[in-house]
Scaffold this motif. Sequence first.
Motif, PDB file in Angstrom:
ATOM      1  N   TRP A   1       1.076  -1.053   0.724  1.00  0.00           N
ATOM      2  CA  TRP A   1       0.145   0.026  -0.223  1.00  0.00           C
ATOM      3  C   TRP A   1       0.357   1.483   0.042  1.00  0.00           C
ATOM      4  N   GLY A   2       2.240   0.787   0.475  1.00  0.00           N
ATOM      5  CA  GLY A   2       3.501   2.438   0.763  1.00  0.00           C
ATOM      6  C   GLY A   2       3.894   2.768  -1.079  1.00  0.00           C
ATOM      7  N   LEU A   3       3.194   1.722  -1.985  1.00  0.00           N
ATOM      8  CA  LEU A   3       3.905   2.224  -3.015  1.00  0.00           C
ATOM      9  C   LEU A   3       3.676   1.267  -3.974  1.00  0.00           C
ATOM     10  N   ARG A   4       3.598   0.339  -4.224  1.00  0.00           N
ATOM     11  CA  ARG A   4       2.942   0.253  -5.608  1.00  0.00           C
ATOM     12  C   ARG A   4       1.368   0.138  -6.007  1.00  0.00           C
ATOM     13  N   ILE A   5       0.336   0.179  -4.444  1.00  0.00           N
ATOM     14  CA  ILE A   5      -0.595   0.475  -4.762  1.00  0.00           C
ATOM     15  C   ILE A   5      -1.091   2.108  -5.023  1.00  0.00           C
ATOM     16  N   ALA A   6       0.138   3.032  -4.398  1.00  0.00           N
ATOM     17  CA  ALA A   6      -0.058   4.234  -3.672  1.00  0.00           C
ATOM     18  C   ALA A   6       0.128   5.052  -5.041  1.00  0.00           C
ATOM     19  N   ILE A   7       0.772   3.893  -6.068  1.00  0.00           N
ATOM     20  CA  ILE A   7       1.038   4.995  -7.549  1.00  0.00           C
ATOM     21  C   ILE A   7       0.488   4.615  -8.390  1.00  0.00           C
ATOM     22  N   CYS A   8      -0.491   3.322  -8.266  1.00  0.00           N
ATOM     23  CA  CYS A   8      -1.330   2.678  -9.245  1.00  0.00           C
ATOM     24  C   CYS A   8      -2.678   3.885  -9.083  1.00  0.00           C
ATOM     25  N   GLN A   9      -3.410   3.483  -7.329  1.00  0.00           N
ATOM     26  CA  GLN A   9      -4.585   4.728  -7.616  1.00  0.00           C
ATOM     27  C   GLN A   9      -4.306   5.783  -7.571  1.00  0.00           C
ATOM     28  N   GLY A  10      -2.590   6.922  -7.562  1.00  0.00           N
ATOM     29  CA  GLY A  10      -2.590   8.013  -7.251  1.00  0.00           C
ATOM     30  C   GLY A  10      -2.590   8.841  -8.661  1.00  0.00           C
ATOM     31  N   LEU A  11      -2.093   7.879  -9.598  1.00  0.00           N
ATOM     32  CA  LEU A  11      -1.882   7.861 -10.582  1.00  0.00           C
ATOM     33  C   LEU A  11      -3.453   7.972 -11.939  1.00  0.00           C
ATOM     34  N   ASP A  12      -4.527   7.007 -10.957  1.00  0.00           N
ATOM     35  CA  ASP A  12      -5.817   6.541 -11.985  1.00  0.00           C
ATOM     36  C   ASP A  12      -4.499   5.204 -13.194  1.00  0.00           C
ATOM     37  N   GLN A  13      -4.166   4.437 -12.685  1.00  0.00           N
ATOM     38  CA  GLN A  13      -3.438   3.393 -14.150  1.00  0.00           C
ATOM     39  C   GLN A  13      -4.443   2.714 -13.241  1.00  0.00           C
ATOM     40  N   TRP A  14      -5.863   2.389 -14.040  1.00  0.00           N
ATOM     41  CA  TRP A  14      -7.197   1.589 -14.023  1.00  0.00           C
ATOM     42  C   TRP A  14      -6.690   0.752 -14.599  1.00  0.00           C
ATOM     43  N   ALA A  15      -6.365   0.424 -15.435  1.00  0.00           N
ATOM     44  CA  ALA A  15      -6.406  -1.276 -16.359  1.00  0.00           C
ATOM     45  C   ALA A  15      -5.217  -1.935 -16.357  1.00  0.00           C
ATOM     46  N   ASN A  16      -5.529  -2.779 -15.354  1.00  0.00           N
ATOM     47  CA  ASN A  16      -3.760  -3.880 -15.683  1.00  0.00           C
ATOM     48  C   ASN A  16      -3.928  -5.076 -16.561  1.00  0.00           C
ATOM     49  N   ILE A  17      -2.688  -4.792 -17.327  1.00  0.00           N
ATOM     50  CA  ILE A  17      -3.116  -5.232 -18.650  1.00  0.00           C
ATOM     51  C   ILE A  17      -1.575  -6.956 -18.175  1.00  0.00           C
ATOM     52  N   ARG A  18      -2.411  -8.037 -18.008  1.00  0.00           N
ATOM     53  CA  ARG A  18      -1.903  -9.408 -17.726  1.00  0.00           C
ATOM     54  C   ARG A  18      -2.153 -10.302 -18.410  1.00  0.00           C
ATOM     55  N   PRO A  19      -0.472 -10.335 -20.010  1.00  0.00           N
ATOM     56  CA  PRO A  19      -0.986 -11.365 -21.136  1.00  0.00           C
ATOM     57  C   PRO A  19      -0.412 -12.501 -20.680  1.00  0.00           C
ATOM     58  N   VAL A  20      -1.088 -13.791 -20.930  1.00  0.00           N
ATOM     59  CA  VAL A  20      -0.742 -15.538 -21.224  1.00  0.00           C
ATOM     60  C   VAL A  20      -0.711 -15.892 -21.765  1.00  0.00           C
ATOM     61  N   GLU A  21       0.712 -16.084 -21.988  1.00  0.00           N
ATOM     62  CA  GLU A  21       1.027 -16.876 -23.859  1.00  0.00           C
ATOM     63  C   GLU A  21       2.121 -18.097 -22.610  1.00  0.00           C
ATOM     64  N   PHE A  22       2.051 -19.087 -23.762  1.00  0.00           N
ATOM     65  CA  PHE A  22       3.029 -20.655 -23.650  1.00  0.00           C
ATOM     66  C   PHE A  22       4.060 -20.258 -24.423  1.00  0.00           C
ATOM     67  N   LEU A  23       5.274 -20.202 -24.171  1.00  0.00           N
ATOM     68  CA  LEU A  23       6.381 -19.744 -24.627  1.00  0.00           C
ATOM     69  C   LEU A  23       6.857 -20.907 -25.025  1.00  0.00           C
ATOM     70  N   PRO A  24       7.496 -21.169 -26.568  1.00  0.00           N
ATOM     71  CA  PRO A  24       8.420 -22.186 -27.041  1.00  0.00           C
ATOM     72  C   PRO A  24       9.328 -22.535 -25.606  1.00  0.00           C
ATOM     73  N   GLY A  25       9.354 -24.438 -26.457  1.00  0.00           N
ATOM     74  CA  GLY A  25       9.968 -24.817 -25.327  1.00  0.00           C
ATOM     75  C   GLY A  25      10.798 -25.005 -23.525  1.00  0.00           C
ATOM     76  N   VAL A  26       9.747 -23.984 -23.048  1.00  0.00           N
ATOM     77  CA  VAL A  26       8.942 -24.162 -21.459  1.00  0.00           C
ATOM     78  C   VAL A  26       8.353 -25.362 -21.450  1.00  0.00           C
ATOM     79  N   PRO A  27       9.484 -26.116 -20.165  1.00  0.00           N
ATOM     80  CA  PRO A  27       8.535 -27.086 -19.680  1.00  0.00           C
ATOM     81  C   PRO A  27       6.571 -26.618 -19.193  1.00  0.00           C
ATOM     82  N   ARG A  28       5.657 -28.169 -20.173  1.00  0.00           N
ATOM     83  CA  ARG A  28       4.451 -27.401 -19.881  1.00  0.00           C
ATOM     84  C   ARG A  28       4.206 -27.848 -18.789  1.00  0.00           C
ATOM     85  N   ARG A  29       3.725 -26.423 -18.184  1.00  0.00           N
ATOM     86  CA  ARG A  29       2.069 -27.421 -16.449  1.00  0.00           C
ATOM     87  C   ARG A  29       1.500 -27.199 -16.997  1.00  0.00           C
ATOM     88  N   LEU A  30       1.296 -27.947 -18.600  1.00  0.00           N
ATOM     89  CA  LEU A  30      -1.301 -27.713 -18.628  1.00  0.00           C
ATOM     90  C   LEU A  30      -0.867 -28.659 -19.006  1.00  0.00           C
TER      91      LEU A  30
END
Length: 374
Positions: free
Chosen positions: A92-121
């Motif tokens: 709350w003292g750093l990351r959320i303070a920045i996100c809320q203070g600067l109204d960074q209201w959209a958090n984008i988190r892509p999920v990609e299965f990279l080649p060569g990475v051992p599959r967990r799925l």
Amino acid sequence: MSESKKFRLAVIPGDGIGKEVVREGLRVLDFFEQNSGGKYSFESDFFPWGCEYYLEHGKMMDEDGVDKLRDYDAIYFGAVGFPGVPDHVSLWGLRIAICQGLDQWANIRPVEFLPGVPRRLNHPEADKLNWVLIRENSEGEYSGVGGRNFTGRGPGKEVAVQSSLFTEHGCERIIRYAFDLARTRKRKKVTSVTKSNAQQFGMVLWDEVFEHVSKEYPDVETDQWLVDAMAAQFVLRPEELEVVVASNLFADILSDLGSALSGSLGIAASANLNPERRTPSMFESVHGSAPDIAGKGIANPIGTIGSAALMLDHLGLQEEAEQLNQAIRETTRQGYLTRDLGGTHNTEEITDAIIDNLGKIQANQDTKEKSTSH
């Protein structure tokens, strides 16, 4: 020759491995600058905020820290949290303070299965899976509304109230953002995630807004899931996922699940955006500060370097962003993996490989451009 563009970056390495992976991300940005032909440059100002700063000053960042960040083109963030400082204080003292203070209201988190990475799925076409979580980043369950009281009644009598805050405005702008993003993808689909059967006020409002907004996008396929069923869907039918939009808490949890399924939280990138560009946006990997491996040089830099790709795209350097994503894919395909992915390469070696692949990608592109010009 047009005037060179200078991008001003506020760099906050933060705690633990954040310092290590941010350093690697800046090495990649330096490569782009050196090979840009003078078209652009990056000017980085470093801010020493984090848990060490807290232990010395009693606060995670300067009192006017948010205001100091307002004039930058972007913020490049490492990680927050370290033993000796309670997690709720550091977050709350750093990351959320920045996100809320600067109204960074959209958090984008892509999920990609990279080649060569051992599959967990265990999925027959895991290499083709690719979806993105759109997280409401300004209110919801992380609004900070609540408190603790009745400590005067004696041991065991204290009461804590933590309230979720959902506004029609907040719901609509993140849902509309998800629909707009879906229109740019090969499959135009948005999945909304709530728990409106049990949370009958805030999340019913979310559902109603989703239904209202969806009518303006008749070309976009939609579906709606409760969060527990959605967690199962991530594992059982991930091919049905494209753009997934959810509240602050639910998208936070689901994005970690998606990252784990794709191999590791160490490869997951994210962007905290103010889409109107009234304030700078912040780019960070999904993983935490990992105190147990800090200083050992074995942290996975891919998530933070991937976040730099999101930052490049946001700054208008779409070609460079695509080159970087391509270099990351080629690096993992070649078997350059850190320990969290079952590999043996260290942090710097992964970055070296990414930069080497970037050089080859750019050289190949230059060759193709010269051949077509003749």
